[in-house]
Motif scaffolding. Sequence first.
Motif, PDB file in Angstrom:
ATOM      1  N   ALA A 118       9.309   2.049   0.477  1.00 47.52           N
ATOM      2  CA  ALA A 118       8.373   1.678   1.507  1.00 47.52           C
ATOM      3  C   ALA A 118       8.881   0.593   2.556  1.00 47.52           C
ATOM      4  CB  ALA A 118       7.128   0.765   0.697  1.00 47.52           C
ATOM      5  N   ILE A 119       9.597  -0.264   2.133  1.00 46.67           N
ATOM      6  CA  ILE A 119      10.200  -1.210   3.330  1.00 46.67           C
ATOM      7  C   ILE A 119      11.272  -0.507   4.091  1.00 46.67           C
ATOM      8  CG2 ILE A 119      11.898  -2.953   3.496  1.00 46.67           C
ATOM      9  CD1 ILE A 119      10.832  -4.253   1.021  1.00 46.67           C
ATOM     10  N   GLN A 120      11.883   0.772   3.641  1.00 46.11           N
ATOM     11  CA  GLN A 120      12.894   1.608   4.444  1.00 46.11           C
ATOM     12  C   GLN A 120      12.134   2.313   5.352  1.00 46.11           C
ATOM     13  OE1 GLN A 120      15.177   3.946   1.733  1.00 46.11           O
ATOM     14  NE2 GLN A 120      16.618   2.172   1.337  1.00 46.11           N
ATOM     15  N   ASP A 140       7.235  -0.099  -9.002  1.00 43.27           N
ATOM     16  CA  ASP A 140       8.587  -0.711  -9.516  1.00 43.27           C
ATOM     17  C   ASP A 140       9.448  -0.832  -8.123  1.00 43.27           C
ATOM     18  OD1 ASP A 140       9.421   2.062  -8.567  1.00 43.27           O
ATOM     19  OD2 ASP A 140      10.204   2.375 -10.641  1.00 43.27           O
ATOM     20  N   CYS A 141      10.705  -1.438  -8.370  1.00 42.47           N
ATOM     21  CA  CYS A 141      11.356  -1.697  -7.240  1.00 42.47           C
ATOM     22  C   CYS A 141      11.992  -0.744  -6.524  1.00 42.47           C
ATOM     23  CB  CYS A 141      12.790  -2.260  -7.803  1.00 42.47           C
ATOM     24  SG  CYS A 141      13.862  -3.210  -6.678  1.00 42.47           S
ATOM     25  N   ASP A 142      11.969   0.668  -6.830  1.00 42.84           N
ATOM     26  CA  ASP A 142      12.253   1.647  -6.264  1.00 42.84           C
ATOM     27  C   ASP A 142      11.196   2.346  -5.134  1.00 42.84           C
ATOM     28  OD1 ASP A 142      14.932   2.200  -7.261  1.00 42.84           O
ATOM     29  OD2 ASP A 142      14.146   3.562  -8.591  1.00 42.84           O
ATOM     30  N   THR A 182       0.736  -1.242  -0.012  1.00 39.69           N
ATOM     31  CA  THR A 182      -0.074  -0.037  -0.010  1.00 39.69           C
ATOM     32  C   THR A 182       0.935   1.129   0.003  1.00 39.69           C
ATOM     33  OG1 THR A 182      -1.666  -1.164   1.183  1.00 39.69           O
ATOM     34  CG2 THR A 182      -1.767   1.183   1.218  1.00 39.69           C
ATOM     35  N   ASP A 183       2.026   1.362   0.874  1.00 38.55           N
ATOM     36  CA  ASP A 183       2.740   2.351   0.579  1.00 38.55           C
ATOM     37  C   ASP A 183       3.624   2.620  -0.407  1.00 38.55           C
ATOM     38  OD1 ASP A 183       1.944   2.875   3.582  1.00 38.55           O
ATOM     39  OD2 ASP A 183       3.909   1.946   4.330  1.00 38.55           O
ATOM     40  N   ALA A 184       4.001   1.257  -1.256  1.00 39.93           N
ATOM     41  CA  ALA A 184       4.759   1.650  -2.381  1.00 39.93           C
ATOM     42  C   ALA A 184       3.663   1.865  -3.256  1.00 39.93           C
ATOM     43  CB  ALA A 184       5.174   0.025  -2.855  1.00 39.93           C
ATOM     44  N   SER A 209       4.286   5.322  -5.679  1.00 37.81           N
ATOM     45  CA  SER A 209       4.180   5.449  -7.133  1.00 37.81           C
ATOM     46  C   SER A 209       3.288   6.285  -7.747  1.00 37.81           C
ATOM     47  CB  SER A 209       3.860   3.808  -7.534  1.00 37.81           C
ATOM     48  OG  SER A 209       3.606   3.823  -8.905  1.00 37.81           O
ATOM     49  N   GLU A 210       2.019   6.261  -7.057  1.00 39.75           N
ATOM     50  CA  GLU A 210       1.073   7.475  -7.578  1.00 39.75           C
ATOM     51  C   GLU A 210       1.679   8.771  -7.371  1.00 39.75           C
ATOM     52  OE1 GLU A 210      -2.522   6.631  -5.310  1.00 39.75           O
ATOM     53  OE2 GLU A 210      -2.918   4.624  -6.576  1.00 39.75           O
TER      54      GLU A 210
END
Length: 172
Positions: free
Chosen positions: A68-70, A61-63, A46-48, A52-53
């Motif tokens: 989001a994980i960081q 994408d991967c970035d 959800t954060d990713a 992205s939006e």
Amino acid sequence: MAEEDMPRDAKIVKSLLKSMGVEDYEPRVVHQFLEIWYRYVVDVLTDAQVYSEHASKSTIDCDDLKLAIQSKVRFSFPQPPPREVLLELAATRNKIPLPKLVAGLGVPLPPERDTLLSPNYQLVIPKRSASTEPEETEDDEDMTDPTSAPQTSELPSQTPQKVSFPLSRRPN
């Protein structure tokens, strides 16, 4: 539930538990780990998607996932301040001198009124008159004549006497 009927994710959780040496656990533990795992993945995705939006991209994408994980790791596990900041704070605090000690030998103790050694209780001891008769027991009552009238003795009213014992120094 048989091993072959188990979902792939549950098999992975069981193998992780086994690899860590956990042999004995309730079956609910696998479901609880799966719930935590799914919730974490949904939060990260959800954060990713939000990142992205924000970047006006049509897909994640991967970035976006890394960011989001960081942010999830930084929010869940805050890092302590750098060593230099802690040293600066310690130096600032240590500039203030400690209060001077009162001259004297031994360990300085608080005033006696602030210690646990001061008397903090009172004993109530009733006054006994010298003319009191011994109390009757059940055996004495059985031996008395049932036709005789019961004996009543009026005792003088007793006022309690308060006694306290200060716990100060012991004589040598």
